[in-house]
Write an enzyme that holds these catalytic residues in place. Structure first.
Site, PDB file in Angstrom:
ATOM      1  N   SER A  24       0.820  -1.114  -0.180  1.00  0.00           N
ATOM      2  CA  SER A  24      -0.110   0.064  -0.093  1.00  0.00           C
ATOM      3  C   SER A  24       0.714   1.120   0.052  1.00  0.00           C
ATOM      4  CB  SER A  24      -0.934   0.012   1.243  1.00  0.00           C
ATOM      5  OG  SER A  24      -1.806  -1.308   1.250  1.00  0.00           O
ATOM      6  N   ARG A  28       1.594   4.173  -3.040  1.00  0.00           N
ATOM      7  CA  ARG A  28       1.460   5.736  -2.839  1.00  0.00           C
ATOM      8  C   ARG A  28       2.529   6.454  -2.664  1.00  0.00           C
ATOM      9  NH1 ARG A  28      -2.432   2.350  -0.710  1.00  0.00           N
ATOM     10  NH2 ARG A  28      -4.416   3.175  -0.236  1.00  0.00           N
ATOM     11  N   ARG A 123     -13.274  -7.198 -11.533  1.00  0.00           N
ATOM     12  CA  ARG A 123     -13.437  -6.461 -10.309  1.00  0.00           C
ATOM     13  C   ARG A 123     -14.138  -5.262 -10.604  1.00  0.00           C
ATOM     14  NH1 ARG A 123      -7.824  -6.576  -6.977  1.00  0.00           N
ATOM     15  NH2 ARG A 123      -9.222  -5.763  -5.291  1.00  0.00           N
ATOM     16  N   GLN A 171      -9.498   2.232  -1.028  1.00  0.00           N
ATOM     17  CA  GLN A 171      -8.808   2.561  -2.405  1.00  0.00           C
ATOM     18  C   GLN A 171      -9.783   3.471  -3.031  1.00  0.00           C
ATOM     19  OE1 GLN A 171      -8.993  -0.934  -4.631  1.00  0.00           O
ATOM     20  NE2 GLN A 171      -7.262  -1.824  -3.486  1.00  0.00           N
ATOM     21  N   ASP A 315      -7.157  -8.047   4.135  1.00  0.00           N
ATOM     22  CA  ASP A 315      -6.242  -8.789   3.513  1.00  0.00           C
ATOM     23  C   ASP A 315      -5.503 -10.056   4.085  1.00  0.00           C
ATOM     24  OD1 ASP A 315      -6.586  -7.185   1.026  1.00  0.00           O
ATOM     25  OD2 ASP A 315      -4.972  -5.977   1.633  1.00  0.00           O
ATOM     26  N   LYS A 342     -12.413  -9.371  -4.130  1.00  0.00           N
ATOM     27  CA  LYS A 342     -10.855  -9.232  -4.158  1.00  0.00           C
ATOM     28  C   LYS A 342     -10.329  -9.994  -5.551  1.00  0.00           C
ATOM     29  CE  LYS A 342      -9.894  -6.906  -0.498  1.00  0.00           C
ATOM     30  NZ  LYS A 342      -9.255  -5.794  -0.431  1.00  0.00           N
TER      31      LYS A 342
END
EC number: 2.5.1.19
Length: 430
Positions: A24, A28, A123, A171, A315, A342
């Site tokens: 993550s 970013r 997705r 997200q 997760d 997912k």
């Protein structure tokens, strides 16, 4: 079809692991570095396929990114420094790349097409399409769920919005905040449950301003960001596989070094402690939110996992499900319907794989009911293109005393943990 034969019947796991950089935070750091002014340097970046998709997307948008001395160097030119890409942006397997970059490109004066692999193309993107449309972006996918490919026409005159998230999703929150940095006026995002806050923290780290008040985030735009030096901690989601392996394989003792423990991500630590885990935190750095975790084999008991805890360990639920198969009593996971969209339908896939190995799991609409402890046996399995399913299966195989475990599509693990099998072999002191 060639399947990978997994290691079974492992003795105690012993040793030290430096887990790869947080996925993550790596995404970013690249995204914000690409639109900050100046040279951003990133140490400890995860070099998994998902993050490489993000890097390639920004190279296609005209940002200079290269590796120097084990650091990623990003030459950011500000929000005005992105160029219309000459080609389609391919996000591979990465939902994070597609959703966050769509938010970022919302304020750009060009159109772009974003595609993904077979798994990403299943997705739903409606969750970002609706708020971005409200901000003035032309964006659409396939069917009413807005599946990729996504076609996006940005807008230099984005409108600020107040948006209440219908689901708990970092997200979606991040996509809106990245757009809001380019919109004139006050944007507010109201969360259903508090989700991982890396975007908020890193916007501030890059010199941006926002206010977090419980579940409400307020950002006044437009803003410019300034280049930074970023050190990425180890990924707690990757550490989770070793954490659980150490807890369920008799005689094990592992030290997991330099693990990021941002409080929006530490749900798994709370759950395993409640279940009876013996873990010790060493070299805790509260300011940097990093610690080393020593874990030893423990007698575990079932628990209930639900509500506001779910976004803090979403997760980790596949590997927690494996842990529950070895715990005494019943573990109930609920409020986790997000698992169904997912990389795979993780509720169904976890249930099917572990039950095929002898577990006692009942899938529900929003979770699983798991009865333990159960003995696990050999089976033919697949990752179904989902990295976390693959790693869960590899850890489950270590408990198998009878039969072989074969895994199809093991290359999916490259998404987040390219050295997983190398690390596994090192810890298996036969």
């Amino acid at each position: 079809m060639k399947r990978m034969k997994l290691r079974t019947n492992a003795g105690p796991l012993q040793g030290t692991i430096q887990v790869p950089g947080d996925k993550s935070i790596s995404h970013r750091a690249v995204i914000l570095g690409a639109v900050a002014k100046g040279e951003t340097r990133v140490k400890g970046l995860l070099k998994g396929e998902d993050v490489l998709s993000t890097i390639q997307a920004f190279r296609n948008l005209g940002v200079r990114i290269e590796e120097k001395d084990d650091q990623l160097v990003i030459e950011g030119q500000g929000f005005q420094g992105l160029n219309a890409p000459c080609q389609t942006l391919n996000m591979g397997n990465s939902g994070t790349s597609m959703r966050l970059i769509a938010g970022l490109l919302a304020g750009q004066p060009f159109s772009v097409k974003m595609i993904g692999d077979e798994s990403l193309s299943k997705r739903p993107m409606d969750r970002i399409v609706y708020p971005l449309k409200q901000m003035g972006v032309e964006i659409s996918g396939e069917t009413d769920r807005q599946f990729p490919p996504l076609q996006l026409q940005g807008n230099r005159n984005l409108q600020p919005i107040t948006y209440t998230l219908p689901i708990s999703s970092a997200q979606v929150k991040s996509a809106i905040l990245l757009a809001a940095l380019q919109a004139k006026g006050t944007t507010q995002v109201v969360e259903k449950e508090i989700t991982r806050n890396h975007t908020e923290e890193m916007i501030q780290q890059f010199g941006g301003r926002l206010i977090v008040d419980g579940k409400r985030i307020t950002l006044v735009g437009p803003q410019q960001l300034t280049a930074q030096e970023i050190t990425v901690p180890g990924d707690i989601s990757s550490a989770a596989f070793w954490l659980v392996a150490g807890l369920i394989i008799p005689g094990s003792e592992l030290l997991l070094k330099n693990v990021g423990v941002n409080p929006t991500r530490t749900g798994i630590l709370e759950v395993v402690e409640k279940m009876g885990a013996q873990i010790v935190y060493e070299d805790m750095n509260k300011k940097e939110q990093v610690t080393s975790i020593r874990v030893v084999y423990s007698n575990m008991k079932g628990t209930i996992i639900s509500g506001g805890l779910i976004p803090r360990l979403i997760d980790e639920l596949p590997i927690i499900a494996l842990l529950a198969t070895q715990a005494q009593g019943t573990t109930c996971i609920k409020d986790a319907q997000e698992l169904r969209v997912k990389e795979t339908d993780r509720i169904q896939v976890v249930t099917d794989i572990l039950n095929s190995m002898g577990a006692n799991i009942k899938a529900t609409a929003d979770g699983m009911i798991i009865k333990g402890p159960t003995v696990l046996y050999g089976a033919n399995t697949s990752t179904y293109g989902d990295h976390r399913i693959g790693m869960m299966t590899a850890i489950a195989a270590l408990l198998v005393k009878q039969g072989q475990v074969h895994l199809d599509k093991e290359e999916a693990i490259m998404t987040s943990y390219p050295t997983f099998f190398k690390d596994l072999e090192r810890l298996c002191h036969d």
